[in-house]
Motif scaffolding. Structure first.
Motif: not given
Ligand code: GDP
Ligand code: CA
Length: 311
Positions: A224-229, A246-254, A262-264
């Protein structure tokens, strides 16, 4: 069935509350970070374990988000009288936990055993397992080449200073908790909680063997992404990601988690980044993930379970 959660502090504690609401609590296990632990005034303090325990017990202070509700601070005031270090506030009620933990560790109990005693005393039916019974310690590198302890950075400096790196002292020699290995190996669903990826999930993975265990079952894991917006709801996770390149976004988390799960699960506000998450190597599921309303955490836990077990 079993539902195992890799856990840090607040975000994981909220998630676990949803999991025990959604499932039989006896089937829920948190594998919890201990690299924030510190010894203060001779007392062993375990901030993430206590945040999870107090939250699950319904006893966390709702305003501060840490420590116990109805807290008083007389011991800290007396400590101040002597000029003792009181930058890390330990409430009078909270001190009871640290006194108990310290005495039991001193008697030779493991942190796993003491944590089981503490959670049982709070009436928790789920399990909280320290990732290791050995000491590991997050150290934070600063731009002036100094290195400080995590709590000094997080609490003492209110994380208002740029960092150049983190390391987990002692992790290489630490042994993964056998109970945690068993829980992870037998887990039906394994969820990486929305916790700080660098200093909550990072130290778990630094304990030799854990990363391999998680990667081996990647297809059955979900994060579950800890970064939102683009931001952390609270705390320095967003800044730390950027400061470490790194990127502070859901893409950075991925990008960080793609070999682990497998899933975010990403929040609805990040819906337009769903395709970019897939390009980064993770399947994306979009749903509400801000666990501040009744029912959100339980719905999230149910969705995570269905995703992982449906593969
Ligand atoms: P700690 O309490 O300081 O140990 O912090 P955590 O390890 O729990 O990490 C903080 C992270 O959790 C931040 O990035 C927050 O955005 C995230 N977080 C906290 N609550 C929630 C929530 O309800 N939903 C989501 N998606 N993330 C959360
Ligand atoms: Ca923490």
């Amino acid at each position: 069935m079993s539902h195992v959660v890799l856990a840090g502090g607040v975000g994981a504690a909220r998630y676990l509350t949803g999991a025990v609401e959604a499932f039989d609590p006896a089937t829920v296990t948190g594998v919890v970070n201990v690299a924030d632990d510190l010894v203060l005034h001779g007392l062993h303090v375990s901030p993430d374990l206590d945040t999870c325990t107090y939250t699950l017990a319904g006893a966390i202070d709702p305003e501060r988000g840490w420590g116990l509700v109805d807290e008083t601070w007389q011991a800290m005031a007396e400590l101040g009288r002597y000029g003792g270090a009181n930058w890390f506030s330990l409430g009078d009620r909270d001190l009871g936990t640290h006194l108990y933990r310290t005495a039991r560790l001193h008697d030779g109990a493991t942190l796993t055993e003491v944590t089981a005693e503490i959670t049982a005393a709070w009436g928790l039916a789920c399990r909280l397992l320290p990732v290791t019974d050995d000491r590991i310690e997050t150290r934070v590198g600063l731009t002036d080449d100094r290195e400080i302890g995590f709590q000094e950075y997080f609490v003492g400096m209110q994380h208002s200073i740029d960092i150049t790196g983190v390391r987990f002292a002692g992790a290489e020699q630490a042994r993964l908790s056998p109970t945690a290995i068993e829980a992870i190996t037998g887990a039906e669903a394994l969820v990486i909680a929305p916790s700080n990826p660098i200093v909550s999930i990072g130290p778990l993975l630094a304990v030799p063997g854990l990363q391999e265990l998680i990667e081996a079952r990647r297809e059955h894991n979900v994060a579950v992404s800890p970064i939102i917006g683009g931001a952390a709801l609270k705390g320095p996770a967003d800044r730390m990601l950027r400061e470490l390149g790194e990127e502070s976004s859901v893409v950075g988390i991925a990008r960080r988690y793609r070999n682990l799960a497998a899933t975010l699960v990403i929040d609805e506000v990040d819906r337009e980044l769903a395709a970019a998450v897939e390009d980064a190597g993770m399947r994306s599921i979009v749903m509400p993930t801000i666990m501040n309303q009744p029912g959100v955490a339980a719905a999230l836990a149910r969705a995570c379970h269905d995703i992982t077990t449906g593969v």
